[in-house]
Design a protein around this motif. Sequence first.
Motif, PDB file in Angstrom:
ATOM      1  N   GLY A 519      39.867 -46.300 -10.870  1.00  0.00           N
ATOM      2  CA  GLY A 519      39.588 -45.042 -12.566  1.00  0.00           C
ATOM      3  C   GLY A 519      39.572 -43.638 -10.887  1.00  0.00           C
ATOM      4  N   LEU A 520      38.549 -43.958 -10.703  1.00  0.00           N
ATOM      5  CA  LEU A 520      38.643 -43.336  -9.561  1.00  0.00           C
ATOM      6  C   LEU A 520      38.422 -43.138  -8.279  1.00  0.00           C
ATOM      7  CD1 LEU A 520      35.132 -41.467 -10.307  1.00  0.00           C
ATOM      8  CD2 LEU A 520      36.270 -43.232 -12.519  1.00  0.00           C
ATOM      9  N   GLY A 521      39.130 -43.443  -7.620  1.00  0.00           N
ATOM     10  CA  GLY A 521      38.503 -43.314  -5.903  1.00  0.00           C
ATOM     11  C   GLY A 521      36.944 -43.850  -5.886  1.00  0.00           C
ATOM     12  N   ALA A 522      36.210 -43.041  -4.573  1.00  0.00           N
ATOM     13  CA  ALA A 522      35.266 -43.623  -4.260  1.00  0.00           C
ATOM     14  C   ALA A 522      33.908 -43.681  -5.825  1.00  0.00           C
ATOM     15  CB  ALA A 522      34.036 -42.746  -3.899  1.00  0.00           C
ATOM     16  N   ALA A 523      34.159 -42.672  -6.345  1.00  0.00           N
ATOM     17  CA  ALA A 523      32.403 -42.896  -8.065  1.00  0.00           C
ATOM     18  C   ALA A 523      33.519 -43.864  -8.763  1.00  0.00           C
ATOM     19  CB  ALA A 523      32.971 -41.787  -8.952  1.00  0.00           C
ATOM     20  N   GLY A 524      34.487 -45.068  -8.406  1.00  0.00           N
ATOM     21  CA  GLY A 524      34.767 -45.808  -9.226  1.00  0.00           C
ATOM     22  C   GLY A 524      34.417 -47.212  -8.308  1.00  0.00           C
ATOM     23  N   ILE A 525      34.128 -47.308  -6.795  1.00  0.00           N
ATOM     24  CA  ILE A 525      33.575 -48.415  -5.952  1.00  0.00           C
ATOM     25  C   ILE A 525      32.286 -48.656  -6.171  1.00  0.00           C
ATOM     26  CG2 ILE A 525      33.172 -49.409  -4.056  1.00  0.00           C
ATOM     27  CD1 ILE A 525      34.746 -46.967  -3.551  1.00  0.00           C
ATOM     28  N   PRO A 526      32.032 -50.126  -7.350  1.00  0.00           N
ATOM     29  CA  PRO A 526      31.165 -51.078  -7.231  1.00  0.00           C
ATOM     30  C   PRO A 526      30.438 -51.569  -5.591  1.00  0.00           C
ATOM     31  CG  PRO A 526      33.217 -52.203  -8.181  1.00  0.00           C
ATOM     32  CD  PRO A 526      33.210 -51.217  -7.510  1.00  0.00           C
ATOM     33  N   PRO A 527      29.141 -50.999  -6.352  1.00  0.00           N
ATOM     34  CA  PRO A 527      28.651 -51.556  -4.719  1.00  0.00           C
ATOM     35  C   PRO A 527      28.953 -52.625  -3.842  1.00  0.00           C
ATOM     36  CG  PRO A 527      26.925 -50.824  -6.876  1.00  0.00           C
ATOM     37  CD  PRO A 527      27.996 -51.048  -7.010  1.00  0.00           C
ATOM     38  N   THR A 528      28.577 -52.589  -3.469  1.00  0.00           N
ATOM     39  CA  THR A 528      28.582 -53.932  -2.313  1.00  0.00           C
ATOM     40  C   THR A 528      27.560 -54.558  -2.706  1.00  0.00           C
ATOM     41  OG1 THR A 528      27.991 -53.355  -0.149  1.00  0.00           O
ATOM     42  CG2 THR A 528      30.068 -53.474  -0.172  1.00  0.00           C
ATOM     43  N   TYR A 529      27.633 -56.191  -1.914  1.00  0.00           N
ATOM     44  CA  TYR A 529      26.474 -57.053  -1.853  1.00  0.00           C
ATOM     45  C   TYR A 529      25.578 -57.685  -0.895  1.00  0.00           C
ATOM     46  CZ  TYR A 529      27.354 -57.038  -7.011  1.00  0.00           C
ATOM     47  OH  TYR A 529      27.957 -56.375  -7.876  1.00  0.00           O
ATOM     48  N   GLY A 530      24.923 -56.379  -0.649  1.00  0.00           N
ATOM     49  CA  GLY A 530      24.397 -56.118   0.720  1.00  0.00           C
ATOM     50  C   GLY A 530      23.151 -57.078   1.024  1.00  0.00           C
ATOM     51  N   VAL A 531      22.227 -57.131   1.864  1.00  0.00           N
ATOM     52  CA  VAL A 531      20.777 -57.472   1.906  1.00  0.00           C
ATOM     53  C   VAL A 531      20.026 -56.490   0.542  1.00  0.00           C
ATOM     54  CG1 VAL A 531      18.552 -57.890   3.008  1.00  0.00           C
ATOM     55  CG2 VAL A 531      21.154 -58.455   3.809  1.00  0.00           C
ATOM     56  N   THR A 532      20.024 -55.135   0.624  1.00  0.00           N
ATOM     57  CA  THR A 532      19.291 -54.607  -0.308  1.00  0.00           C
ATOM     58  C   THR A 532      19.214 -54.192  -1.253  1.00  0.00           C
ATOM     59  OG1 THR A 532      20.172 -52.799   1.433  1.00  0.00           O
ATOM     60  CG2 THR A 532      18.704 -51.790   0.329  1.00  0.00           C
ATOM     61  N   ASP A 533      20.792 -54.655  -1.742  1.00  0.00           N
ATOM     62  CA  ASP A 533      21.511 -54.488  -3.007  1.00  0.00           C
ATOM     63  C   ASP A 533      20.427 -56.070  -3.656  1.00  0.00           C
ATOM     64  OD1 ASP A 533      23.113 -52.653  -2.941  1.00  0.00           O
ATOM     65  OD2 ASP A 533      24.305 -53.552  -1.662  1.00  0.00           O
ATOM     66  N   LEU A 534      20.933 -57.225  -2.931  1.00  0.00           N
ATOM     67  CA  LEU A 534      20.003 -58.391  -2.826  1.00  0.00           C
ATOM     68  C   LEU A 534      18.312 -58.302  -3.168  1.00  0.00           C
ATOM     69  CD1 LEU A 534      22.270 -61.229  -0.900  1.00  0.00           C
ATOM     70  CD2 LEU A 534      22.349 -60.752  -2.959  1.00  0.00           C
ATOM     71  N   THR A 535      17.895 -57.835  -2.476  1.00  0.00           N
ATOM     72  CA  THR A 535      16.747 -58.141  -2.395  1.00  0.00           C
ATOM     73  C   THR A 535      16.579 -57.047  -3.705  1.00  0.00           C
ATOM     74  OG1 THR A 535      16.574 -57.404  -0.290  1.00  0.00           O
ATOM     75  CG2 THR A 535      14.482 -57.057  -1.682  1.00  0.00           C
ATOM     76  N   LEU A 536      17.507 -55.292  -4.568  1.00  0.00           N
ATOM     77  CA  LEU A 536      16.843 -55.596  -5.423  1.00  0.00           C
ATOM     78  C   LEU A 536      16.785 -55.827  -6.647  1.00  0.00           C
ATOM     79  CD1 LEU A 536      18.813 -51.756  -4.832  1.00  0.00           C
ATOM     80  CD2 LEU A 536      16.068 -52.133  -5.910  1.00  0.00           C
ATOM     81  N   SER A 537      18.086 -56.746  -6.283  1.00  0.00           N
ATOM     82  CA  SER A 537      18.321 -57.960  -7.800  1.00  0.00           C
ATOM     83  C   SER A 537      17.906 -58.907  -7.629  1.00  0.00           C
ATOM     84  CB  SER A 537      19.507 -58.449  -7.574  1.00  0.00           C
ATOM     85  OG  SER A 537      20.636 -57.338  -7.605  1.00  0.00           O
ATOM     86  N   ALA A 538      17.114 -59.027  -6.952  1.00  0.00           N
ATOM     87  CA  ALA A 538      15.424 -60.242  -7.130  1.00  0.00           C
ATOM     88  C   ALA A 538      14.795 -59.466  -7.514  1.00  0.00           C
ATOM     89  CB  ALA A 538      15.570 -60.741  -5.334  1.00  0.00           C
ATOM     90  N   ALA A 539      14.463 -58.371  -6.903  1.00  0.00           N
ATOM     91  CA  ALA A 539      13.437 -57.363  -7.556  1.00  0.00           C
ATOM     92  C   ALA A 539      13.257 -57.095  -9.221  1.00  0.00           C
ATOM     93  CB  ALA A 539      12.859 -56.020  -7.127  1.00  0.00           C
ATOM     94  N   SER A 540      14.958 -56.718  -9.799  1.00  0.00           N
ATOM     95  CA  SER A 540      14.816 -56.407 -11.508  1.00  0.00           C
ATOM     96  C   SER A 540      14.981 -57.712 -11.716  1.00  0.00           C
ATOM     97  CB  SER A 540      16.383 -55.747 -11.229  1.00  0.00           C
ATOM     98  OG  SER A 540      17.150 -55.966 -11.373  1.00  0.00           O
ATOM     99  N   VAL A 541      15.692 -59.074 -11.560  1.00  0.00           N
ATOM    100  CA  VAL A 541      15.416 -60.632 -12.134  1.00  0.00           C
ATOM    101  C   VAL A 541      13.541 -60.874 -12.631  1.00  0.00           C
ATOM    102  CG1 VAL A 541      15.928 -62.845 -11.797  1.00  0.00           C
ATOM    103  CG2 VAL A 541      17.539 -60.828 -11.545  1.00  0.00           C
ATOM    104  N   ALA A 542      13.289 -60.184 -11.339  1.00  0.00           N
ATOM    105  CA  ALA A 542      11.836 -61.400 -11.575  1.00  0.00           C
ATOM    106  C   ALA A 542      11.465 -59.960 -12.504  1.00  0.00           C
ATOM    107  CB  ALA A 542      11.347 -60.578  -9.997  1.00  0.00           C
ATOM    108  N   LEU A 543      11.538 -59.181 -12.532  1.00  0.00           N
ATOM    109  CA  LEU A 543      11.222 -58.126 -13.783  1.00  0.00           C
ATOM    110  C   LEU A 543      11.348 -58.824 -14.850  1.00  0.00           C
ATOM    111  CD1 LEU A 543      11.625 -54.367 -12.481  1.00  0.00           C
ATOM    112  CD2 LEU A 543       9.031 -55.420 -12.941  1.00  0.00           C
ATOM    113  N   ALA A 544      12.504 -58.442 -14.844  1.00  0.00           N
ATOM    114  CA  ALA A 544      13.309 -58.921 -16.241  1.00  0.00           C
ATOM    115  C   ALA A 544      12.096 -60.982 -16.790  1.00  0.00           C
ATOM    116  CB  ALA A 544      14.623 -59.355 -16.342  1.00  0.00           C
ATOM    117  N   GLY A 545      12.004 -61.621 -15.697  1.00  0.00           N
ATOM    118  CA  GLY A 545      11.775 -62.665 -16.277  1.00  0.00           C
ATOM    119  C   GLY A 545       9.806 -62.612 -16.224  1.00  0.00           C
ATOM    120  N   ALA A 546      10.104 -61.961 -16.118  1.00  0.00           N
ATOM    121  CA  ALA A 546       7.858 -61.195 -16.464  1.00  0.00           C
ATOM    122  C   ALA A 546       8.289 -60.990 -17.987  1.00  0.00           C
ATOM    123  CB  ALA A 546       7.816 -60.704 -15.121  1.00  0.00           C
ATOM    124  N   GLY A 547       9.000 -60.266 -18.052  1.00  0.00           N
ATOM    125  CA  GLY A 547       9.145 -59.354 -19.354  1.00  0.00           C
ATOM    126  C   GLY A 547       8.988 -60.453 -19.969  1.00  0.00           C
TER     127      GLY A 547
END
Lengths: 667, 106
Positions: A519-547
């Motif tokens: 779609g467009l060079g760099a702006a199209g790159i989905p984030p890699t799933y590194g440790v930070t992202d996994l932590t973020l995901s865990a946090a957001s899933v936990a938040l959603a679960g709490a909701g």
Amino acid sequence: MDVFSGLFGVAYLIPLLMVASFVVVGLAGKRLPRLEWGGWVAVGFAGAAMVLGVLIGAGEMLHPGTWTNVQYTWFHLPGNGTGPTPNGVRLVVGTLVDPISALLLVVVTVVGFLVLLYSIGYMHHDRGLPRYYAELSLFLAAMTGVVLANNLLEFFVFWELVGVCSYFLIGFYYEKPSAASAAKEAFLVTRVGDVMFLLGIFLYFSAFATQGPAGTGGWAASGFVFAHGSTPFLAGASANSTTLTVAGIMILGGAAGKSAQFPLHVWLPDAMEGPTTVSALIHAATMVAAGVYLLAVTSVFIGFTSFDDLLIVAIGGFTAFYAATMAVVHPDIKRVIAYSTISQLGYMVLAVGAGFAMVGLFHLFTHAFFKALLFLAAGSVIHAVGTQDLFKMGGLRKPMRLTATAFAIGGLALAGIPPFAGFWSKDDILSAVYSQLGAHPAYWPFFLLAFAGVFLTAYYIFRAWFLAFSGDHPRDPTLPHAHEGPWVMQVPLVVLSAFAVGAGLFVFWPSFQGLLFHGLGAAGIPPTYGVTDLTLSAASVALAGAGILLAWRLWGNGRVFVLAESSPAQPIRRLLLNRYYFKAGYDWVGARGLYTVARAADFFDRYVIDGTVHGFERAFAYTSDRMRRIQSGVVSDYAAYVIAGLVAVFLLLLVVAPYLVARLGGT
Amino acid sequence: MTSLPLVGFLALSGALLAVGVFGILTRRNFILLLIAIEIAMNATILNFVYFGAFSPSPAVTLMGQSIAVVLIGFAATEVAVGLAIVLALNRVRRSINVAEANELRL
């Protein structure tokens, strides 16, 4: 090259098919023996359009990064070799099939087809069925036109067309005053954005007219055409950045109007006056996403200045949270989902502003399916029980098992619970924005707002689910006995449920990834799933679960949580129910401010401009009426005038002239 | 003859003109109106005669009297046309009141 790529050149057939459907259903719909037949005709055309759209999407996945531009010069104003536009101005119309438009094309045609099919069941009782199908066909034609447009001006034309279709369809029940006024409101509020959008186009033209971005031959010659390549114009252009900042703000204004972003968000909840199917297609899945698409396209082809980026992030992040807070208290099932739409569009805008346009569009893609699903499920409920008030419903899980499941799947997707669609795209957005926080500390508050929005999202959608479906029986015993709709309503629910489960997983499919990458060079790159992202995901899933847990605690099993009158939270609840008094404020501005100006203008027009014209007219009429009376026809009167004239001449010659000669000298 | 001053004669024609104008403005009877016009016109004709007679040049004297004769002819013609209109008016409307004949046609 195979059959798919041949299709790229005839993408214009999709809007043309829907225009044909509009003409056929619009003209012949009432003459057919049964009103539904017109609906089936429209469904047939939409089905053909969907096949084409999906084939184009598949072709774009098989040939990643293909650009197919078909264009036709509408008119060419030749230049004289000097001045700001030495080559003149050429305005073109055409279709551009690229990864972005292919992605959107799939969304629009698939959701459009499913909604049209569903409408056959949902709208069967309505006398205005041919009008409904004609307008929806026109909408789909215009929306695919927006997606395929290869230049900003053509984009704007179709953009206005979807706006007017939205106006027609919000006011579909035009005999209802609230629907008529909601239609007007939507039209006027988006008009503010549209004017800004047009100004933005003009500013871009003036900025790029003399010196086109590298390798494009200049905008003046190419007439705003979106050029190939992944480098945004702004990167290569040394144009005045103040102009570009203002132009970006104008484009953002247009997008905010269409995508109901703060502060132009007020119209979308009221747009729920239209049929639920219209809400699903236009005011959730496609048209409101056009604003995000505009921002994405602009950031891809032109680019925003850093101030604009911050503004976009701010508006997106703030709206994502702000709209979610209003959804928390609302008793109307459709409006809860409408606020949720505003909030989710905020996430997309946030992603585009942070520089990840394709991530935003990925969320647009998944959101279109699960939000259409939520609306169609809500439509099933409304169709069954005849009310939109959540507090009257309850216990609908048993008679409407399919609808309850579909709504739950949509809700899980919206809340961002893995592996449902919303999780992947929303988490991409959050981690994409997070990755920019180091470089742009100013994004922090908006990132946190968006993050907090995850909790609210999960809470309000499951509050709606529990209110409608859990418990043993409806809270209002007078509700009719609920039942599932006919198969035409069930099939779209099933298909959309499948998408709501699986659309997010597309991101692991290499061909689909190709769409996003190219779609467009760099702006199209989905984030890699590194440790930070996994932590973020865990946090957001936990938040959603709490909701979800909180929603279950307060509303589960048919419980109704009543906030005590003495509770300190009551003022907040009232503030939310009154939509932060924004609508009241706009109404006040409209009714007092603008109406006063309008009255003054009316007065000026009526009494000053018209007054002058009529004054002359009356003066002439009066004078001629008086003069007419001289012509009595009586001979003696004429004789008297002659004599009076004679006397006057004598007086002039014998008295006035000598006096003047004596006073002024001379002979 | 020459001992009388010109101004006396002019006063006579002025008086005649005044009588004529008064008649023109006040009379509603068409025939009286014609007579008033005649009186006013005769004031003019008399002026030609006076100025001719008071001129030292015999040619001017003669010319003044000639113009007076021509004007008498004009006046007669005018009265003839006027009387014809009066007759026609009287035949159509059974009235010779000019105030009633205000349509500029018969």
